[in-house]
Write a protein that holds these residues in place. Sequence first.
Motif, mmCIF file in Angstrom:
data_model
loop_
_atom_site.group_PDB
_atom_site.id
_atom_site.type_symbol
_atom_site.label_atom_id
_atom_site.label_comp_id
_atom_site.label_asym_id
_atom_site.label_seq_id
_atom_site.Cartn_x
_atom_site.Cartn_y
_atom_site.Cartn_z
ATOM 1 N N ALA A 70 0.825 -1.205 0.000
ATOM 2 C CA ALA A 70 0.000 0.000 0.000
ATOM 3 C C ALA A 70 0.866 1.264 0.000
ATOM 4 C CB ALA A 70 -0.940 -0.009 1.200
ATOM 5 N N LYS A 71 1.998 1.189 0.676
ATOM 6 C CA LYS A 71 2.906 2.332 0.757
ATOM 7 C C LYS A 71 3.362 2.768 -0.633
ATOM 8 C CE LYS A 71 6.226 1.840 3.697
ATOM 9 N NZ LYS A 71 7.539 1.439 4.260
ATOM 10 N N TYR A 72 3.525 1.783 -1.528
ATOM 11 C CA TYR A 72 4.004 2.091 -2.881
ATOM 12 C C TYR A 72 2.868 2.049 -3.912
ATOM 13 C CZ TYR A 72 8.589 1.466 -0.804
ATOM 14 O OH TYR A 72 9.703 1.583 -0.006
ATOM 15 N N ASN A 73 1.632 2.090 -3.416
ATOM 16 C CA ASN A 73 0.448 2.106 -4.284
ATOM 17 C C ASN A 73 0.414 0.912 -5.230
ATOM 18 O OD1 ASN A 73 -0.629 4.587 -3.274
ATOM 19 N ND2 ASN A 73 0.906 5.693 -4.484
ATOM 20 N N ILE A 74 0.843 -0.233 -4.733
ATOM 21 C CA ILE A 74 0.814 -1.467 -5.519
ATOM 22 C C ILE A 74 -0.447 -2.249 -5.156
ATOM 23 C CG2 ILE A 74 1.977 -3.646 -6.012
ATOM 24 C CD1 ILE A 74 4.611 -2.298 -5.296
ATOM 25 N N GLN A 75 -1.219 -2.623 -6.154
ATOM 26 C CA GLN A 75 -2.450 -3.364 -5.910
ATOM 27 C C GLN A 75 -2.117 -4.754 -5.373
ATOM 28 O OE1 GLN A 75 -5.697 -2.330 -6.196
ATOM 29 N NE2 GLN A 75 -6.211 -4.307 -5.285
ATOM 30 N N GLU A 76 -2.629 -5.069 -4.205
ATOM 31 C CA GLU A 76 -2.346 -6.370 -3.618
ATOM 32 C C GLU A 76 -3.279 -7.429 -4.194
ATOM 33 O OE1 GLU A 76 -4.824 -7.187 0.267
ATOM 34 O OE2 GLU A 76 -3.566 -5.436 0.563
ATOM 35 N N THR A 77 -2.746 -8.602 -4.383
ATOM 36 C CA THR A 77 -3.538 -9.765 -4.782
ATOM 37 C C THR A 77 -3.049 -10.955 -3.968
ATOM 38 O OG1 THR A 77 -1.986 -10.461 -6.520
ATOM 39 C CG2 THR A 77 -3.732 -8.883 -7.141
ATOM 40 N N PRO A 78 -3.895 -11.942 -3.756
ATOM 41 C CA PRO A 78 -3.441 -13.135 -3.021
ATOM 42 C C PRO A 78 -2.205 -13.768 -3.646
ATOM 43 C CG PRO A 78 -5.829 -13.130 -3.185
ATOM 44 C CD PRO A 78 -5.338 -11.994 -4.053
ATOM 45 N N LYS A 79 -2.140 -13.764 -4.979
ATOM 46 C CA LYS A 79 -0.986 -14.369 -5.648
ATOM 47 C C LYS A 79 0.289 -13.592 -5.349
ATOM 48 C CE LYS A 79 0.682 -16.048 -10.122
ATOM 49 N NZ LYS A 79 2.068 -15.682 -9.804
ATOM 50 N N LEU A 80 0.207 -12.259 -5.425
ATOM 51 C CA LEU A 80 1.379 -11.438 -5.150
ATOM 52 C C LEU A 80 1.847 -11.625 -3.705
ATOM 53 C CD1 LEU A 80 3.416 -9.284 -5.947
ATOM 54 C CD2 LEU A 80 1.716 -7.540 -5.397
ATOM 55 N N LEU A 81 0.912 -11.618 -2.770
ATOM 56 C CA LEU A 81 1.263 -11.821 -1.362
ATOM 57 C C LEU A 81 1.853 -13.207 -1.138
ATOM 58 C CD1 LEU A 81 -1.893 -10.186 0.242
ATOM 59 C CD2 LEU A 81 0.448 -9.332 0.433
ATOM 60 N N ALA A 82 1.282 -14.204 -1.793
ATOM 61 C CA ALA A 82 1.786 -15.571 -1.644
ATOM 62 C C ALA A 82 3.214 -15.681 -2.174
ATOM 63 C CB ALA A 82 0.862 -16.545 -2.385
ATOM 64 N N ASP A 83 3.478 -15.018 -3.302
ATOM 65 C CA ASP A 83 4.829 -15.054 -3.869
ATOM 66 C C ASP A 83 5.833 -14.374 -2.941
ATOM 67 O OD1 ASP A 83 3.898 -16.376 -6.084
ATOM 68 O OD2 ASP A 83 3.754 -14.589 -7.354
ATOM 69 N N LYS A 84 5.438 -13.243 -2.372
ATOM 70 C CA LYS A 84 6.346 -12.498 -1.500
ATOM 71 C C LYS A 84 6.632 -13.279 -0.216
ATOM 72 C CE LYS A 84 6.033 -8.032 -0.983
ATOM 73 N NZ LYS A 84 7.327 -7.637 -1.559
ATOM 74 N N LEU A 85 5.639 -14.025 0.261
ATOM 75 C CA LEU A 85 5.791 -14.760 1.512
ATOM 76 C C LEU A 85 6.205 -16.212 1.295
ATOM 77 C CD1 LEU A 85 2.675 -13.381 3.406
ATOM 78 C CD2 LEU A 85 5.072 -12.816 3.836
ATOM 79 N N ASN A 86 6.278 -16.610 0.011
ATOM 80 C CA ASN A 86 6.679 -17.978 -0.329
ATOM 81 C C ASN A 86 5.734 -19.020 0.282
ATOM 82 O OD1 ASN A 86 8.312 -19.875 -1.621
ATOM 83 N ND2 ASN A 86 9.614 -20.152 0.197
ATOM 84 N N VAL A 87 4.438 -18.764 0.136
ATOM 85 C CA VAL A 87 3.424 -19.701 0.610
ATOM 86 C C VAL A 87 2.410 -19.916 -0.513
ATOM 87 C CG1 VAL A 87 3.692 -19.002 3.015
ATOM 88 C CG2 VAL A 87 1.998 -17.853 1.577
ATOM 89 N N LYS A 88 1.460 -20.813 -0.287
ATOM 90 C CA LYS A 88 0.437 -21.091 -1.291
ATOM 91 C C LYS A 88 -0.615 -19.987 -1.300
ATOM 92 C CE LYS A 88 0.948 -26.128 -0.878
ATOM 93 N NZ LYS A 88 0.252 -27.378 -0.517
ATOM 94 N N GLU A 89 -1.136 -19.710 -2.492
ATOM 95 C CA GLU A 89 -2.120 -18.641 -2.653
ATOM 96 C C GLU A 89 -3.370 -18.901 -1.827
ATOM 97 O OE1 GLU A 89 -4.663 -16.455 -6.241
ATOM 98 O OE2 GLU A 89 -2.943 -17.758 -6.705
ATOM 99 N N GLU A 90 -3.818 -20.150 -1.770
ATOM 100 C CA GLU A 90 -5.039 -20.457 -1.008
ATOM 101 C C GLU A 90 -4.856 -20.225 0.490
ATOM 102 O OE1 GLU A 90 -3.350 -24.521 -2.483
ATOM 103 O OE2 GLU A 90 -3.528 -22.435 -3.198
ATOM 104 N N GLU A 91 -3.614 -20.347 0.956
ATOM 105 C CA GLU A 91 -3.362 -20.090 2.372
ATOM 106 C C GLU A 91 -3.461 -18.605 2.683
ATOM 107 O OE1 GLU A 91 -0.476 -23.195 4.364
ATOM 108 O OE2 GLU A 91 0.400 -22.526 2.470
#
Length: 281
Positions: A145-166
């Motif tokens: 949000a700080k960089y005005n980047i639209q968050e998506t479950p896939k993006l968050l999952a990639d950044k955290l190295n976890v599954k999207e459904e989690e």
Amino acid sequence: MGKKKSLPSLADPLQRYIAEASQYPLLSKNEEHDLAIRYFKQGDIEAAHKLVTANLRFVIKIAYEYAKYGLRLIDLVQEGNIGLMRAVKSFNPYKDTRLITYAVWWIRSYIHDYIQKNWSLVKIGTTQAQRKLFYQLQKERDELAKYNIQETPKLLADKLNVKEEEVVEMQKRMKSRDLSLDAPIGDEDKSTHIDFVADESGQVEEILSEKEEEHLMMIRMKKFEHSLKGRDLFIYQKRLISDAPMSLQELGDHFGVSKERARQLEERIKKGLKQFLLGKH
């Protein structure tokens, strides 16, 4: 000094506590140092009390970071206060470090422990990925949000190295547990919680961000130290991390070897430390 803010009429324990904590004056670096020495040398309880009360607002500020986990903030604050008192007890005023810089990790540690003990396994989750999400999901969302980047479950999952459904599942668990710092304290008063938790020193956010990596590095170095024995441990403690390190010549004399051999031993330990810090131990 600006005009002291008048306190609203407060009934809720957290509201009342925030208002009371904001009344304790902050300490200058010299004032803090003098009080810390009094407690460190003489066990002066009054000095320790002043060190604690002067930093109560910082504990509140840190506790608010964990508001989204749904536990009572007053309980998180009290646990953080225990961490603050633990930090004051072990703080060394001769290390040229501000108390809050040292204490923030004790505060976080006690709050983390409290959260883990009081959130059900259904809320936290039992897998490593779920626990990682529990503590890091909101942090990553705020960063995007700080960089005005639209968050998506896939993006968050990639950044955290976890599954999207989690990510989706954890978002559902935490969705209804948001608490805003801008929420008004009372129905009639327009003051907000953050008004009474203001960082007057202007340094806490900087401390929290800049010292985290240093803190983690210190933990790793302590683990490395515990892995050493005999001569290697002596060189590490007396040469590499000592405030008054021995010279290579002194090390050589101590072990009955040449200065060059002492340098080689030191370099071997440095190489081992580097490998330890880069590896997974």
